[in-house]
Design a protein around this motif. Sequence first.
Motif, PDB file in Angstrom:
ATOM      1  N   VAL A  26      40.891  71.158  15.581  1.00 41.88           N
ATOM      2  CA  VAL A  26      39.706  70.518  15.031  1.00 41.88           C
ATOM      3  C   VAL A  26      39.825  70.507  13.511  1.00 41.88           C
ATOM      4  O   VAL A  26      40.142  71.531  12.910  1.00 41.88           O
ATOM      5  CB  VAL A  26      38.435  71.290  15.460  1.00 41.88           C
ATOM      6  CG1 VAL A  26      37.208  70.697  14.820  1.00 41.88           C
ATOM      7  CG2 VAL A  26      38.309  71.325  16.964  1.00 41.88           C
ATOM      8  N   ARG A  28      38.322  70.955  10.250  1.00 38.38           N
ATOM      9  CA  ARG A  28      37.125  71.658   9.793  1.00 38.38           C
ATOM     10  C   ARG A  28      36.829  71.422   8.321  1.00 38.38           C
ATOM     11  O   ARG A  28      35.925  72.018   7.776  1.00 38.38           O
ATOM     12  CB  ARG A  28      37.307  73.155  10.024  1.00 38.38           C
ATOM     13  CG  ARG A  28      37.490  73.509  11.486  1.00 38.38           C
ATOM     14  CD  ARG A  28      36.262  74.106  11.999  1.00 38.38           C
ATOM     15  NE  ARG A  28      36.433  74.624  13.333  1.00 38.38           N
ATOM     16  CZ  ARG A  28      35.435  74.767  14.157  1.00 38.38           C
ATOM     17  NH1 ARG A  28      34.222  74.448  13.786  1.00 38.38           N
ATOM     18  NH2 ARG A  28      35.628  75.242  15.348  1.00 38.38           N
ATOM     19  N   CYS A  30      35.257  69.888   5.091  1.00 38.08           N
ATOM     20  CA  CYS A  30      34.068  69.118   4.747  1.00 38.08           C
ATOM     21  C   CYS A  30      33.755  69.354   3.275  1.00 38.08           C
ATOM     22  O   CYS A  30      34.335  70.216   2.631  1.00 38.08           O
ATOM     23  CB  CYS A  30      32.877  69.505   5.627  1.00 38.08           C
ATOM     24  SG  CYS A  30      32.376  71.237   5.484  1.00 38.08           S
ATOM     25  N   LEU A  40      33.597  73.133   8.237  1.00 36.01           N
ATOM     26  CA  LEU A  40      32.693  72.446   9.149  1.00 36.01           C
ATOM     27  C   LEU A  40      32.485  73.257  10.423  1.00 36.01           C
ATOM     28  O   LEU A  40      33.447  73.617  11.107  1.00 36.01           O
ATOM     29  CB  LEU A  40      33.252  71.060   9.490  1.00 36.01           C
ATOM     30  CG  LEU A  40      32.360  70.130  10.282  1.00 36.01           C
ATOM     31  CD1 LEU A  40      31.084  69.803   9.491  1.00 36.01           C
ATOM     32  CD2 LEU A  40      33.111  68.841  10.618  1.00 36.01           C
ATOM     33  N   ASP A  42      31.018  74.068  14.384  1.00 32.49           N
ATOM     34  CA  ASP A  42      31.151  73.359  15.656  1.00 32.49           C
ATOM     35  C   ASP A  42      30.093  72.277  15.851  1.00 32.49           C
ATOM     36  O   ASP A  42      30.337  71.304  16.562  1.00 32.49           O
ATOM     37  CB  ASP A  42      31.062  74.340  16.839  1.00 32.49           C
ATOM     38  CG  ASP A  42      32.334  75.139  17.028  1.00 32.49           C
ATOM     39  OD1 ASP A  42      33.380  74.768  16.449  1.00 32.49           O
ATOM     40  OD2 ASP A  42      32.285  76.150  17.762  1.00 32.49           O
ATOM     41  N   ASP A  43      28.912  72.437  15.240  1.00 31.57           N
ATOM     42  CA  ASP A  43      27.859  71.441  15.419  1.00 31.57           C
ATOM     43  C   ASP A  43      28.177  70.128  14.706  1.00 31.57           C
ATOM     44  O   ASP A  43      27.454  69.152  14.836  1.00 31.57           O
ATOM     45  CB  ASP A  43      26.499  71.983  14.977  1.00 31.57           C
ATOM     46  CG  ASP A  43      26.408  72.267  13.479  1.00 31.57           C
ATOM     47  OD1 ASP A  43      27.328  71.910  12.709  1.00 31.57           O
ATOM     48  OD2 ASP A  43      25.387  72.878  13.082  1.00 31.57           O
ATOM     49  N   ARG A  44      29.295  70.109  13.933  1.00 34.08           N
ATOM     50  CA  ARG A  44      29.797  68.942  13.207  1.00 34.08           C
ATOM     51  C   ARG A  44      28.790  68.425  12.172  1.00 34.08           C
ATOM     52  O   ARG A  44      28.896  67.305  11.695  1.00 34.08           O
ATOM     53  CB  ARG A  44      30.181  67.796  14.158  1.00 34.08           C
ATOM     54  CG  ARG A  44      31.106  68.175  15.304  1.00 34.08           C
ATOM     55  CD  ARG A  44      32.415  68.718  14.899  1.00 34.08           C
ATOM     56  NE  ARG A  44      33.329  67.702  14.406  1.00 34.08           N
ATOM     57  CZ  ARG A  44      34.449  67.979  13.797  1.00 34.08           C
ATOM     58  NH1 ARG A  44      34.803  69.212  13.591  1.00 34.08           N
ATOM     59  NH2 ARG A  44      35.228  67.028  13.357  1.00 34.08           N
ATOM     60  N   CYS A  47      28.010  72.341   6.954  1.00 30.20           N
ATOM     61  CA  CYS A  47      29.179  72.534   6.112  1.00 30.20           C
ATOM     62  C   CYS A  47      28.966  73.805   5.289  1.00 30.20           C
ATOM     63  O   CYS A  47      28.092  73.860   4.427  1.00 30.20           O
ATOM     64  CB  CYS A  47      29.387  71.329   5.202  1.00 30.20           C
ATOM     65  SG  CYS A  47      30.907  71.425   4.230  1.00 30.20           S
ATOM     66  N   CYS A  60      27.451  79.631  10.636  1.00 39.58           N
ATOM     67  CA  CYS A  60      27.484  78.651  11.716  1.00 39.58           C
ATOM     68  C   CYS A  60      26.684  79.201  12.886  1.00 39.58           C
ATOM     69  O   CYS A  60      26.660  80.411  13.125  1.00 39.58           O
ATOM     70  CB  CYS A  60      28.926  78.386  12.162  1.00 39.58           C
ATOM     71  SG  CYS A  60      29.985  77.625  10.924  1.00 39.58           S
TER      72      CYS A  60
END
Length: 160
Positions: A26, A28, A30, A40, A42-44, A47, A60
């Motif tokens: 992934v 990550r 940001c 970043l 997991d909820d996208r 940041c 997070c």
Amino acid sequence: SATALLILMAAAGLAVALGLLPRTPVNRFCTASNNRTGFLCDDRATCVPASRVCDGVSNCRNGEDEQEELCGDLPRSLPGYLVFHCSNPMDWVYADQSCNGMNDCGDCSDETGSLAACPPCGSEWWSCSPVLYEYCSCVPRSLCQDGVQHCLSWSDEYVC
């Protein structure tokens, strides 16, 4: 053949979920507040500034910014974009601490020179040779005309 394809896709999905097959990495990276490098979640959407990753506080929702896989062997376990290597090979700082006006490396390599590639002093800073090693080539304008010498030339008291 469509049924066989569906069964194969379901089996692959189950294998990834069970950890039998590797997941696609992934991205990550940001950009956090003040245009700084971040991590970043997991909820996208969340940041986390680089310097708040592996700080012992979960930022997070699922705590992925504090997981052992990420924080187990600092700085080697961190993605490269979260790390700034100082001119002394033994020293490093988080990427968002580079070009922040503060001498985080201890030798100003995070604020001056080709490694850092920082822009000139911004509007909130006064350009001078500071007397305290806390700063490198700029001092905060909030220190201007405060009755304390922060620049070798005293320009923070008489010109700034």
